[in-house]
Design a protein around this motif. Structure first.
Motif, PDB file in Angstrom:
ATOM      1  N   LEU A 185       1.728  13.770  -5.511  1.00 11.54           N
ATOM      2  CA  LEU A 185       0.956  13.439  -6.707  1.00 11.54           C
ATOM      3  C   LEU A 185       0.400  14.696  -7.365  1.00 11.54           C
ATOM      4  CD1 LEU A 185      -0.489  11.467  -8.615  1.00 11.54           C
ATOM      5  CD2 LEU A 185      -2.333  11.334  -6.941  1.00 11.54           C
ATOM      6  N   LEU A 186      -0.218  15.550  -6.570  1.00 19.68           N
ATOM      7  CA  LEU A 186      -0.852  16.745  -7.126  1.00 19.68           C
ATOM      8  C   LEU A 186       0.166  17.683  -7.760  1.00 19.68           C
ATOM      9  CD1 LEU A 186      -3.515  17.472  -4.346  1.00 19.68           C
ATOM     10  CD2 LEU A 186      -3.864  16.411  -6.590  1.00 19.68           C
ATOM     11  N   LEU A 187       1.302  17.862  -7.084  1.00 21.78           N
ATOM     12  CA  LEU A 187       2.317  18.756  -7.636  1.00 21.78           C
ATOM     13  C   LEU A 187       2.992  18.166  -8.865  1.00 21.78           C
ATOM     14  CD1 LEU A 187       3.961  20.150  -4.369  1.00 21.78           C
ATOM     15  CD2 LEU A 187       2.357  21.300  -5.903  1.00 21.78           C
ATOM     16  N   THR A 188       3.133  16.840  -8.881  1.00 22.30           N
ATOM     17  CA  THR A 188       3.709  16.176 -10.044  1.00 22.30           C
ATOM     18  C   THR A 188       2.814  16.334 -11.260  1.00 22.30           C
ATOM     19  OG1 THR A 188       4.890  14.553  -8.689  1.00 22.30           O
ATOM     20  CG2 THR A 188       4.455  13.952 -10.978  1.00 22.30           C
ATOM     21  N   LEU A 189       1.500  16.272 -11.037  1.00 24.51           N
ATOM     22  CA  LEU A 189       0.549  16.367 -12.143  1.00 24.51           C
ATOM     23  C   LEU A 189       0.245  17.804 -12.550  1.00 24.51           C
ATOM     24  CD1 LEU A 189      -2.074  13.622 -11.172  1.00 24.51           C
ATOM     25  CD2 LEU A 189      -0.156  13.439 -12.748  1.00 24.51           C
ATOM     26  N   THR A 190       0.681  18.759 -11.732  1.00 23.40           N
ATOM     27  CA  THR A 190       0.315  20.153 -11.984  1.00 23.40           C
ATOM     28  C   THR A 190       0.712  20.615 -13.376  1.00 23.40           C
ATOM     29  OG1 THR A 190       0.456  20.726  -9.648  1.00 23.40           O
ATOM     30  CG2 THR A 190       0.623  22.529 -11.210  1.00 23.40           C
TER      31      THR A 190
ATOM     32  N   ILE B  54       9.610  12.219   1.338  1.00 25.49           N
ATOM     33  CA  ILE B  54       9.256  12.095   2.752  1.00 25.49           C
ATOM     34  C   ILE B  54       7.981  11.288   2.969  1.00 25.49           C
ATOM     35  CG2 ILE B  54      10.408  14.266   3.297  1.00 25.49           C
ATOM     36  CD1 ILE B  54       7.564  15.494   3.584  1.00 25.49           C
ATOM     37  N   GLY B  55       7.428  10.732   1.893  1.00 23.29           N
ATOM     38  CA  GLY B  55       6.290   9.836   2.035  1.00 23.29           C
ATOM     39  C   GLY B  55       4.929  10.498   2.024  1.00 23.29           C
ATOM     40  N   LYS B  56       4.851  11.769   1.606  1.00 23.16           N
ATOM     41  CA  LYS B  56       3.565  12.462   1.530  1.00 23.16           C
ATOM     42  C   LYS B  56       3.027  12.334   0.103  1.00 23.16           C
ATOM     43  CE  LYS B  56       4.278  15.599   5.405  1.00 23.16           C
ATOM     44  NZ  LYS B  56       4.170  16.974   5.903  1.00 23.16           N
ATOM     45  N   ALA B  57       2.266  11.272  -0.112  1.00 24.32           N
ATOM     46  CA  ALA B  57       1.895  10.881  -1.467  1.00 24.32           C
ATOM     47  C   ALA B  57       0.938  11.856  -2.144  1.00 24.32           C
ATOM     48  CB  ALA B  57       1.288   9.479  -1.449  1.00 24.32           C
TER      49      ALA B  57
ATOM     50  N   GLY C 255       4.562   5.312  -5.167  1.00 17.55           N
ATOM     51  CA  GLY C 255       4.928   5.010  -6.539  1.00 17.55           C
ATOM     52  C   GLY C 255       3.911   5.517  -7.539  1.00 17.55           C
ATOM     53  N   PHE C 256       2.660   5.639  -7.097  1.00 12.77           N
ATOM     54  CA  PHE C 256       1.615   6.131  -7.989  1.00 12.77           C
ATOM     55  C   PHE C 256       1.923   7.533  -8.483  1.00 12.77           C
ATOM     56  CE2 PHE C 256      -2.564   8.111  -8.833  1.00 12.77           C
ATOM     57  CZ  PHE C 256      -2.993   7.253  -9.834  1.00 12.77           C
ATOM     58  N   VAL C 257       2.687   8.290  -7.681  1.00 12.20           N
ATOM     59  CA  VAL C 257       3.087   9.631  -8.100  1.00 12.20           C
ATOM     60  C   VAL C 257       3.902   9.546  -9.386  1.00 12.20           C
ATOM     61  CG1 VAL C 257       4.409  11.668  -7.450  1.00 12.20           C
ATOM     62  CG2 VAL C 257       3.084  10.434  -5.717  1.00 12.20           C
ATOM     63  N   THR C 258       4.917   8.676  -9.383  1.00 14.83           N
ATOM     64  CA  THR C 258       5.764   8.508 -10.567  1.00 14.83           C
ATOM     65  C   THR C 258       4.964   7.922 -11.727  1.00 14.83           C
ATOM     66  OG1 THR C 258       7.729   8.201  -9.207  1.00 14.83           O
ATOM     67  CG2 THR C 258       7.824   7.353 -11.456  1.00 14.83           C
ATOM     68  N   LEU C 259       4.137   6.921 -11.432  1.00 10.21           N
ATOM     69  CA  LEU C 259       3.348   6.287 -12.482  1.00 10.21           C
ATOM     70  C   LEU C 259       2.366   7.273 -13.097  1.00 10.21           C
ATOM     71  CD1 LEU C 259       2.803   3.661 -13.971  1.00 10.21           C
ATOM     72  CD2 LEU C 259       1.076   3.118 -12.247  1.00 10.21           C
ATOM     73  N   ALA C 260       1.743   8.079 -12.243  1.00 11.22           N
ATOM     74  CA  ALA C 260       0.797   9.064 -12.750  1.00 11.22           C
ATOM     75  C   ALA C 260       1.508  10.073 -13.637  1.00 11.22           C
ATOM     76  CB  ALA C 260       0.112   9.780 -11.583  1.00 11.22           C
ATOM     77  N   ARG C 261       2.722  10.455 -13.230  1.00 14.29           N
ATOM     78  CA  ARG C 261       3.494  11.397 -14.047  1.00 14.29           C
ATOM     79  C   ARG C 261       3.767  10.801 -15.422  1.00 14.29           C
ATOM     80  NH1 ARG C 261       7.433  12.796 -10.653  1.00 14.29           N
ATOM     81  NH2 ARG C 261       8.720  10.991 -11.119  1.00 14.29           N
ATOM     82  N   GLN C 262       4.198   9.523 -15.457  1.00 10.19           N
ATOM     83  CA  GLN C 262       4.488   8.904 -16.739  1.00 10.19           C
ATOM     84  C   GLN C 262       3.217   8.662 -17.540  1.00 10.19           C
ATOM     85  OE1 GLN C 262       7.484   8.501 -18.148  1.00 10.19           O
ATOM     86  NE2 GLN C 262       6.331   7.908 -19.969  1.00 10.19           N
ATOM     87  N   ALA C 263       2.120   8.377 -16.842  1.00  8.81           N
ATOM     88  CA  ALA C 263       0.838   8.204 -17.534  1.00  8.81           C
ATOM     89  C   ALA C 263       0.438   9.501 -18.221  1.00  8.81           C
ATOM     90  CB  ALA C 263      -0.243   7.762 -16.550  1.00  8.81           C
TER      91      ALA C 263
ATOM     92  N   SER D 156       0.834  -1.209   0.000  1.00 13.69           N
ATOM     93  CA  SER D 156       0.000   0.000   0.000  1.00 13.69           C
ATOM     94  C   SER D 156       0.864   1.253   0.000  1.00 13.69           C
ATOM     95  CB  SER D 156      -0.911  -0.008   1.236  1.00 13.69           C
ATOM     96  OG  SER D 156      -1.669   1.180   1.300  1.00 13.69           O
ATOM     97  N   GLU D 157       1.935   1.255   0.795  1.00 16.27           N
ATOM     98  CA  GLU D 157       2.805   2.427   0.860  1.00 16.27           C
ATOM     99  C   GLU D 157       3.605   2.583  -0.430  1.00 16.27           C
ATOM    100  OE1 GLU D 157       5.865   4.631   3.991  1.00 16.27           O
ATOM    101  OE2 GLU D 157       5.224   2.562   4.352  1.00 16.27           O
ATOM    102  N   ILE D 158       4.094   1.462  -0.980  1.00 19.41           N
ATOM    103  CA  ILE D 158       4.780   1.520  -2.269  1.00 19.41           C
ATOM    104  C   ILE D 158       3.841   2.082  -3.333  1.00 19.41           C
ATOM    105  CG2 ILE D 158       5.743   0.153  -4.169  1.00 19.41           C
ATOM    106  CD1 ILE D 158       6.899  -1.748  -2.094  1.00 19.41           C
ATOM    107  N   GLY D 159       2.600   1.583  -3.312  1.00 24.05           N
ATOM    108  CA  GLY D 159       1.628   2.006  -4.308  1.00 24.05           C
ATOM    109  C   GLY D 159       1.284   3.477  -4.211  1.00 24.05           C
TER     110      GLY D 159
END
Length: 450
Positions: free
Chosen positions: A391-396, A384-387, A244-252, A238-241
């Motif tokens: 995520l939001l800043l990566t997708l901005t 630091i683990g604040k997903a 990691g979803f941040v990176t995956l969402a960015r690549q998506a 769950s924590e990896i997901g």
């Protein structure tokens, strides 16, 4: 000795340890980017400009599947860095085992699905007209090697989390050099065309995987896992997901961006505009290597010190990383503003492409000096683990600003609307990231004075 290396993240001066982490990362990214750059030059001169466009169609699909490995790697590496920082090696080992299991299952499954529906996928990503056939040849062969690339990308982030940036650099350099050598043999000597380019790429992925496998089996790694670590743990997954979803969402979002860009540009300017975008895209990968190196070097430092609750060092690492990255991005900006035509001529002799690409390149890189804040800010929250904020800043940039802009502005400004969307989205995303990063520093990293 390996353990001492990871502890250096919390003890050495920030500037020194950032350079120690960032220089190998930058060199690795440079060599990998040079590989993509020279590969494109080889293809453009030895096969033709349409082949450049064909590879540009395939890249977002293959990179998205491979990005699963990077997503799992970065998500798990954030956990590993913090676990090592808080002296919890058991969690670090279990996390690494879970990363391997997840990467194998997900990437092989997606590669098989991608091969089954290859025609529809290629067409949807802009593989139309004369681009379709060479894109299909390249796509089919490259997908065979993508699971190896995913495992390599996952392992590379773990190597860096252990505090071994030089080995992470080697892992990026080896496949890049091998790909260039194989490109020359398969394309120029054996005259295999697109098949040769594809096989050179896939074989280089396998070589990279072999090196990373050797690293973890050798005494260089402190992560010595056994069969019990491969069993999936719900909380770790769950924590990896979530991270990691941040990176995956960015690549998506990157893949969706390619989908829109290739189709919009094909409709507005045909194969020439798609080829121009392919060249500019290669420069985006190549030119930003030192800034991305700083970002990669920053991640384990921030994560380790946050896990050790040394918030003063976390703040120092943020400020230092932004300063270094801003200086480098400004230098990149100057070079690309001055020499866009010379850069374009390296890729092709097609006069139409040479005439169009320089102005496009200037627009794309117009806001480069300020992007350090956006990159480091998003990376901080991930480290630091604040997903959610990560995520939001990566997708901005691409998700919230760029994609809407390329769908709206071309209706008013034609193809120019596509290119001016780049600097506008850079400026807007930087403003948003700066606000949230400044708020985070003031509210959560003030236990010790700077």
């Amino acid at each position: 000795m390996a353990k001492v290396a990871s502890q250096d993240l919390g003890s050495q001066p920030i500037g020194k340890i950032l350079i120690k982490q960032a220089v190998p990362a930058s060199i690795g990214i440079l060599v990998m980017s040079l590989n993509i750059l020279v590969d494109t030059i080889f293809v453009g001169h030895w096969i033709g400009s349409t082949a450049i466009a064909a590879i540009n169609v395939v890249l977002p699909v293959s990179f998205f599947i491979a990005a699963l490995g990077m997503a799992i790697g970065i998500g798990g590496s954030s956990i590993i860095s913090r676990a090592l920082g808080s002296n919890n090696p058991v969690k670090a080992l279990k996390t690494f085992g879970n990363q391997i299991t997840l990467t194998l299952f997900l990437t092989i499954t997606l590669a098989v699905v991608g091969l089954i529906y290859q025609d529809a996928i290629i067409l949807s990503f802009g593989g139309k007209g004369a681009i379709f056939e060479p894109a299909k040849v390249y796509y089919t062969i490259v997908l065979y090697g993508v699971p190896f690339l995913a495992l390599s990308m996952m392992g590379n982030t773990v190597i860096r989390a252990e505090g071994k940036p030089k080995f992470a650099m080697y892992a990026m350099m080896i496949p890049s050099v091998s790909n260039l050598i194989l490109d020359y043999i398969f394309i120029n000597v054996l005259d295999l065309g697109m098949e040769g380019a594809a096989w050179a790429t896939s074989i280089s992925y396998i070589i990279c995987f072999i090196f990373i496998l050797w690293f973890f089996l050798s005494k260089n790694s402190e992560l010595k896992i056994n069969a019990s670590h491969f069993g999936l743990n719900r909380s770790i997954v769950s924590e990896i997901g979530s991270l990691g979803f941040v990176t995956l969402a960015r690549q998506a979002v990157v893949s969706v961006t390619y989908l829109f860009m290739n189709n919009i540009l094909f409709d507005l300017g045909g194969e020439t505009s798609v080829t121009a975008y392919a060249i500019v895209g290669r420069m985006l990968m190549f030119a930003m290597f030192p800034v991305l190196g700083i970002t990669q070097g920053f991640l384990p430092i921030a994560g380790f010190n946050y896990g050790a609750e040394n918030y003063d060092r976390v703040r120092q690492s943020i400020n230092t990383a932004i300063k270094y990255a801003a200086i480098l991005s400004t230098c990149i900006f100057i070079v690309l503003m001055v020499f866009p035509e010379a850069i374009t001529r390296m890729f092709t002799t097609d006069l139409d492409v040479i005439e169009q690409t320089p102005s496009d390149m200037r627009w794309v890189f117009a806001a480069t000096p300020i992007i350090a804040i956006q990159l480091i800010g998003a990376a901080y929250f991930q480290s630091i683990g604040k997903a959610i904020p990560a995520l939001l800043l990566t997708l901005t940039r691409q998700g919230f600003f760029f994609i809407p802009l390329i769908l709206i502005l071309p209706k008013f400004y034609g193809e120019l609307g596509v290119w001016i969307s780049f600097p506008i989205s850079d400026v807007l995303s930087t403003i948003v990231t700066a606000y949230f990063l400044n708020r985070e520093i003031k509210t959560n990293l003030i236990t010790q004075p700077m």
